[in-house]
Scaffold this motif. Structure first.
Motif, PDB file in Angstrom:
ATOM      1  N   GLN A 194       0.852  -1.181   0.000  1.00 47.58           N
ATOM      2  CA  GLN A 194       0.000   0.000   0.000  1.00 47.58           C
ATOM      3  C   GLN A 194       0.892   1.236   0.000  1.00 47.58           C
ATOM      4  N   HIS A 195       0.568   2.154  -0.908  1.00 41.29           N
ATOM      5  CA  HIS A 195       1.345   3.392  -0.996  1.00 41.29           C
ATOM      6  C   HIS A 195       0.730   4.421  -0.057  1.00 41.29           C
ATOM      7  N   LYS A 196       1.456   4.817   0.948  1.00 42.47           N
ATOM      8  CA  LYS A 196       0.962   5.835   1.868  1.00 42.47           C
ATOM      9  C   LYS A 196       1.375   7.206   1.353  1.00 42.47           C
ATOM     10  N   GLN A 197       0.445   8.156   1.489  1.00 48.51           N
ATOM     11  CA  GLN A 197       0.714   9.516   1.049  1.00 48.51           C
ATOM     12  C   GLN A 197       1.612  10.187   2.081  1.00 48.51           C
ATOM     13  N   LYS A 198       2.664  10.801   1.596  1.00 46.27           N
ATOM     14  CA  LYS A 198       3.565  11.493   2.509  1.00 46.27           C
ATOM     15  C   LYS A 198       3.070  12.905   2.749  1.00 46.27           C
ATOM     16  N   GLY A 199       3.182  13.359   3.954  1.00 50.75           N
ATOM     17  CA  GLY A 199       2.753  14.711   4.283  1.00 50.75           C
ATOM     18  C   GLY A 199       1.296  14.753   4.678  1.00 50.75           C
ATOM     19  N   PRO A 200       0.778  15.961   4.931  1.00 46.84           N
ATOM     20  CA  PRO A 200      -0.619  16.109   5.366  1.00 46.84           C
ATOM     21  C   PRO A 200      -1.594  15.856   4.224  1.00 46.84           C
ATOM     22  N   LYS A 201      -2.789  15.445   4.572  1.00 48.38           N
ATOM     23  CA  LYS A 201      -3.824  15.177   3.578  1.00 48.38           C
ATOM     24  C   LYS A 201      -4.418  16.487   3.087  1.00 48.38           C
ATOM     25  N   LYS A 202      -4.932  16.456   1.854  1.00 44.11           N
ATOM     26  CA  LYS A 202      -5.554  17.641   1.276  1.00 44.11           C
ATOM     27  C   LYS A 202      -6.950  17.818   1.845  1.00 44.11           C
ATOM     28  N   GLY A 203      -7.451  19.058   1.769  1.00 40.32           N
ATOM     29  CA  GLY A 203      -8.821  19.329   2.190  1.00 40.32           C
ATOM     30  C   GLY A 203      -8.889  19.930   3.574  1.00 40.32           C
ATOM     31  N   GLY A 204     -10.071  20.421   3.891  1.00 38.58           N
ATOM     32  CA  GLY A 204     -10.289  21.065   5.181  1.00 38.58           C
ATOM     33  C   GLY A 204     -10.451  20.049   6.295  1.00 38.58           C
ATOM     34  N   ARG A 205     -10.264  20.499   7.487  1.00 40.46           N
ATOM     35  CA  ARG A 205     -10.397  19.630   8.650  1.00 40.46           C
ATOM     36  C   ARG A 205     -11.578  20.108   9.486  1.00 40.46           C
ATOM     37  N   VAL A 206     -12.357  19.178   9.950  1.00 39.40           N
ATOM     38  CA  VAL A 206     -13.471  19.498  10.825  1.00 39.40           C
ATOM     39  C   VAL A 206     -13.166  18.865  12.174  1.00 39.40           C
ATOM     40  N   ILE A 207     -12.984  19.698  13.168  1.00 36.37           N
ATOM     41  CA  ILE A 207     -12.705  19.213  14.504  1.00 36.37           C
ATOM     42  C   ILE A 207     -13.996  19.288  15.296  1.00 36.37           C
ATOM     43  N   ALA A 208     -14.442  18.149  15.777  1.00 39.65           N
ATOM     44  CA  ALA A 208     -15.696  18.108  16.529  1.00 39.65           C
ATOM     45  C   ALA A 208     -15.507  18.817  17.866  1.00 39.65           C
ATOM     46  N   PRO A 209     -16.490  19.629  18.274  1.00 44.08           N
ATOM     47  CA  PRO A 209     -16.365  20.311  19.559  1.00 44.08           C
ATOM     48  C   PRO A 209     -16.469  19.326  20.712  1.00 44.08           C
ATOM     49  N   LYS A 210     -15.849  19.685  21.815  1.00 42.76           N
ATOM     50  CA  LYS A 210     -15.873  18.807  22.982  1.00 42.76           C
ATOM     51  C   LYS A 210     -17.248  18.781  23.632  1.00 42.76           C
ATOM     52  N   LYS A 211     -17.933  19.912  23.563  1.00 35.71           N
ATOM     53  CA  LYS A 211     -19.243  20.014  24.219  1.00 35.71           C
ATOM     54  C   LYS A 211     -20.291  20.334  23.165  1.00 35.71           C
ATOM     55  N   THR A 212     -20.908  19.289  22.623  1.00 37.06           N
ATOM     56  CA  THR A 212     -21.869  19.492  21.542  1.00 37.06           C
ATOM     57  C   THR A 212     -23.137  20.170  22.038  1.00 37.06           C
ATOM     58  N   HIS A 213     -23.515  19.924  23.298  1.00 40.18           N
ATOM     59  CA  HIS A 213     -24.740  20.553  23.802  1.00 40.18           C
ATOM     60  C   HIS A 213     -24.581  22.061  23.926  1.00 40.18           C
ATOM     61  N   VAL A 214     -23.365  22.536  24.197  1.00 44.11           N
ATOM     62  CA  VAL A 214     -23.113  23.982  24.259  1.00 44.11           C
ATOM     63  C   VAL A 214     -23.266  24.591  22.863  1.00 44.11           C
ATOM     64  N   VAL A 215     -22.768  23.894  21.850  1.00 42.45           N
ATOM     65  CA  VAL A 215     -22.885  24.386  20.480  1.00 42.45           C
ATOM     66  C   VAL A 215     -24.351  24.453  20.066  1.00 42.45           C
ATOM     67  N   GLN A 216     -25.133  23.442  20.450  1.00 38.18           N
ATOM     68  CA  GLN A 216     -26.555  23.442  20.115  1.00 38.18           C
ATOM     69  C   GLN A 216     -27.280  24.583  20.827  1.00 38.18           C
ATOM     70  N   GLN A 217     -26.919  24.864  22.061  1.00 39.66           N
ATOM     71  CA  GLN A 217     -27.533  25.974  22.795  1.00 39.66           C
ATOM     72  C   GLN A 217     -27.201  27.301  22.125  1.00 39.66           C
ATOM     73  N   GLN A 218     -25.959  27.473  21.699  1.00 43.56           N
ATOM     74  CA  GLN A 218     -25.561  28.708  21.038  1.00 43.56           C
ATOM     75  C   GLN A 218     -26.298  28.890  19.712  1.00 43.56           C
ATOM     76  N   LYS A 219     -26.482  27.785  18.981  1.00 45.91           N
ATOM     77  CA  LYS A 219     -27.200  27.849  17.715  1.00 45.91           C
ATOM     78  C   LYS A 219     -28.661  28.254  17.934  1.00 45.91           C
ATOM     79  N   LEU A 220     -29.280  27.673  18.953  1.00 42.13           N
ATOM     80  CA  LEU A 220     -30.666  28.007  19.272  1.00 42.13           C
ATOM     81  C   LEU A 220     -30.784  29.466  19.699  1.00 42.13           C
ATOM     82  N   GLN A 221     -29.843  29.926  20.539  1.00 44.24           N
ATOM     83  CA  GLN A 221     -29.863  31.303  21.024  1.00 44.24           C
ATOM     84  C   GLN A 221     -29.692  32.280  19.858  1.00 44.24           C
ATOM     85  N   LYS A 222     -28.805  31.961  18.923  1.00 43.66           N
ATOM     86  CA  LYS A 222     -28.589  32.828  17.763  1.00 43.66           C
ATOM     87  C   LYS A 222     -29.853  32.913  16.918  1.00 43.66           C
TER      88      LYS A 222
END
Length: 97
Positions: free
Chosen positions: A21-49
């Motif tokens: 298997q050929h592994k790609q050297k270096g970082p992968k292309k494309g954007g990164r989505v980092i999941a928040p640690k506290k999803t309920h806080v994000v949902q509360q902020q979305k509702l408040q907005k």
């Protein structure tokens, strides 16, 4: 004559190698989505907005309705006039020099 164990294993005849298997050297292309640690806080902020936007729109509607009732001619409201200029467009009151 030869003492000790063999250093290399001799390949068996007829045995095929696994495809590598050929592994790609270096970082992968494309954007990164980092999941928040506290999803309920994000949902509360979305509702408040969403609630803030709804309340602001309702207040604007009431104010324009009261203003249009007090005037003799119909009131026309221009939306999107502030802060949403095109980057290449010249703003009034500013010089291009």
């Amino acid at each position: 004559m030869a003492q000790g164990s063999k250093k290399f294993k001799a390949p068996r005849p007829g045995a095929s190698k696994k495809p590598q298997q050929h592994k790609q050297k270096g970082p992968k292309k494309g954007g990164r989505v980092i999941a928040p640690k506290k999803t309920h806080v994000v949902q509360q902020q979305k509702l408040q907005k969403g609630l803030e936007v709804a309340i602001r729109n309702k207040i604007e509607q009431e104010v324009t309705q009261k203003a249009s009732l007090s005037l003799h001619k119909p009131l026309s409201v221009v939306k999107g006039a502030e802060g949403k200029d095109k980057p290449g467009a010249a703003r009034p009151g500013t010089s291009s020099k």
